[in-house]
Enzyme design. Sequence first.
Site, PDB file in Angstrom:
ATOM      1  CG  HIS A 207     -21.705 -21.903  21.126  1.00  0.00           C
ATOM      2  ND1 HIS A 207     -21.190 -23.011  20.510  1.00  0.00           N
ATOM      3  CD2 HIS A 207     -22.565 -21.351  20.237  1.00  0.00           C
ATOM      4  CE1 HIS A 207     -21.701 -23.107  19.296  1.00  0.00           C
ATOM      5  NE2 HIS A 207     -22.537 -22.121  19.100  1.00  0.00           N
TER       6      HIS A 207
HETATM    7  C1  UD1 Z   1     -25.299 -17.582  17.583  1.00  0.00           C
HETATM    8  C2  UD1 Z   1     -26.162 -18.493  16.715  1.00  0.00           C
HETATM    9  C3  UD1 Z   1     -25.600 -19.905  16.743  1.00  0.00           C
HETATM   10  C4  UD1 Z   1     -24.118 -19.933  16.396  1.00  0.00           C
HETATM   11  C5  UD1 Z   1     -23.399 -18.968  17.321  1.00  0.00           C
HETATM   12  C6  UD1 Z   1     -21.918 -18.925  17.031  1.00  0.00           C
HETATM   13  C7  UD1 Z   1     -28.565 -17.923  16.660  1.00  0.00           C
HETATM   14  C8  UD1 Z   1     -29.908 -18.319  17.113  1.00  0.00           C
HETATM   15  N1  UD1 Z   1     -27.534 -18.577  17.213  1.00  0.00           N
HETATM   16  O1  UD1 Z   1     -25.430 -18.018  18.925  1.00  0.00           O
HETATM   17  O2  UD1 Z   1     -26.292 -20.686  15.785  1.00  0.00           O
HETATM   18  O3  UD1 Z   1     -23.634 -21.239  16.565  1.00  0.00           O
HETATM   19  O4  UD1 Z   1     -23.957 -17.665  17.157  1.00  0.00           O
HETATM   20  O5  UD1 Z   1     -21.243 -18.208  18.016  1.00  0.00           O
HETATM   21  O6  UD1 Z   1     -28.438 -17.071  15.817  1.00  0.00           O
HETATM   22  N2  UD1 Z   1     -22.681 -11.961  23.220  1.00  0.00           N
HETATM   23  C9  UD1 Z   1     -21.652 -11.115  23.566  1.00  0.00           C
HETATM   24  N3  UD1 Z   1     -20.932 -10.534  22.555  1.00  0.00           N
HETATM   25  C10 UD1 Z   1     -21.205 -10.742  21.250  1.00  0.00           C
HETATM   26  C11 UD1 Z   1     -22.267 -11.611  20.913  1.00  0.00           C
HETATM   27  C12 UD1 Z   1     -22.985 -12.205  21.902  1.00  0.00           C
HETATM   28  O7  UD1 Z   1     -21.364 -10.889  24.730  1.00  0.00           O
HETATM   29  O8  UD1 Z   1     -20.496 -10.188  20.391  1.00  0.00           O
HETATM   30  C13 UD1 Z   1     -23.427 -12.646  24.311  1.00  0.00           C
HETATM   31  C14 UD1 Z   1     -24.656 -11.898  24.761  1.00  0.00           C
HETATM   32  O9  UD1 Z   1     -24.822 -12.184  26.133  1.00  0.00           O
HETATM   33  C15 UD1 Z   1     -25.739 -12.583  23.976  1.00  0.00           C
HETATM   34  C16 UD1 Z   1     -25.255 -14.019  23.947  1.00  0.00           C
HETATM   35  O10 UD1 Z   1     -23.841 -13.915  23.840  1.00  0.00           O
HETATM   36  O11 UD1 Z   1     -27.007 -12.460  24.552  1.00  0.00           O
HETATM   37  C17 UD1 Z   1     -25.810 -14.830  22.813  1.00  0.00           C
HETATM   38  O12 UD1 Z   1     -25.525 -14.223  21.554  1.00  0.00           O
HETATM   39  P1  UD1 Z   1     -26.481 -14.515  20.288  1.00  0.00           P
HETATM   40  O13 UD1 Z   1     -26.001 -13.763  19.113  1.00  0.00           O
HETATM   41  O14 UD1 Z   1     -27.896 -14.344  20.686  1.00  0.00           O
HETATM   42  O15 UD1 Z   1     -26.315 -16.063  20.028  1.00  0.00           O
HETATM   43  P2  UD1 Z   1     -25.065 -17.049  20.124  1.00  0.00           P
HETATM   44  O16 UD1 Z   1     -25.213 -17.835  21.371  1.00  0.00           O
HETATM   45  O17 UD1 Z   1     -23.773 -16.363  19.885  1.00  0.00           O
END
Ligand code: UD1
Length: 361
Positions: A207
């Site tokens: 991820h």
């Molecule tokens: C975040 C943390 C990372 C942690 C991870 C655990 C930061 C910079 N990164 O990364 O350190 O290891 O969480 O999972 O804070 N999305 C969904 N549904 C959700 C949440 C996210 O579809 O409920 C998708 C969206 O496309 C979003 C992408 O995942 O843009 C990334 O989500 P984001 O919260 O930005 O970071 P993570 O990759 O989850």
Amino acid sequence: MKVLSVVGARPQFVKLAPVAAELTASGHEHVIVHTGQHYDAELSDVFFTGLGIPAPDVHLGIGSGSHGAQTGAALTALDPVLEAHRPDWVLVYGDTNSTVAAALSAVKQHLRVAHLEAGLRSFNRRMPEEHNRVLTDHAADLLLAPTEEAMRHLAAEGLAARSALAGDVMVDVCLRVRDAVRAGGHAAPELPDGISPVEPYLLATVHRAENTDDPARLSALADALADLPLPVALPAHPRLVARAEEHGVKLERGAVRVGSPLPYAGLVAAVIGAAGVVTDSGGLQKEAFLLERPCTTLRSETEWPETLAGGWNVLVPEPGGLGAARWADTVTRPAPTAGRGTPFGDGRAARRAVELLEQRL
Ligand code: UD1
């Protein structure tokens, strides 16, 4: 003592579980603020229900966005919440955008901030988590370190006076859930279709931005997983699914079977049932170590170097560079016979963290 915890993303809910239980058991007032960084039920709600965490008192609903937009939205939304509660401690967890936003909002309002899981370093300045960790540690008043190694990093940055060794609260929760799984207290994990829990399989997760966001890298990792000699269960984080679609990378091919993210007990059961783990998750590297499964990490460094001792965890940043046979042998190697010690503490870290909050008030 009044403690206000700020959480927002999946690994923070896991860390919150033992801390929330300990604060309640000790008779302290505990306010839980959820930023809403993770909002899908399978990344958020199932952790609250599955781990018995009280529902958040405040939900900020910030959602996804660029680093600036997400961190800024959390910061703006947190200011009035912290001002209204004025807790004795603002407690922040790990290394996400929600962590650094909460630390910043708190210090600006002269509220004491404690950082749980302080002092981890990858020394990779391109990782968003590394920026978040370093900035949060330097802002916070109390640094609750999970390991001796983390204490050394904090001392090297001039932060020894504010640091204390609490141990790793993820051990508390992992061992408790392991025992419940072994005692039959949880339903079997929902492994992806095509994976049999009674046949050998590998458990994989990917991820991190560094692995998902570059199309060539993601494609190479998908190829490497597809080529493995055992079926690979891949519970896919939404970020992985989104980037794979965007880049036209097919995940489900060869050995790989894609499924949904697992709740915590499901993940623990899936690790226990697996022949080995392949991951870029910090938490899962440790869970594999604690649950005695060999782990192969798809990164060039780890914040948890203790897992590397004795070969329990092996770093393979470029699986393609190893050659197919060595890659397969590495991932399917048997569990080492070497002892592992208890570098992450004894499973009573949440108790110690709460004692430290009481003492340093
Ligand atoms: C975040 C943390 C990372 C942690 C991870 C655990 C930061 C910079 N990164 O990364 O350190 O290891 O969480 O999972 O804070 N999305 C969904 N549904 C959700 C949440 C996210 O579809 O409920 C998708 C969206 O496309 C979003 C992408 O995942 O843009 C990334 O989500 P984001 O919260 O930005 O970071 P993570 O990759 O989850």
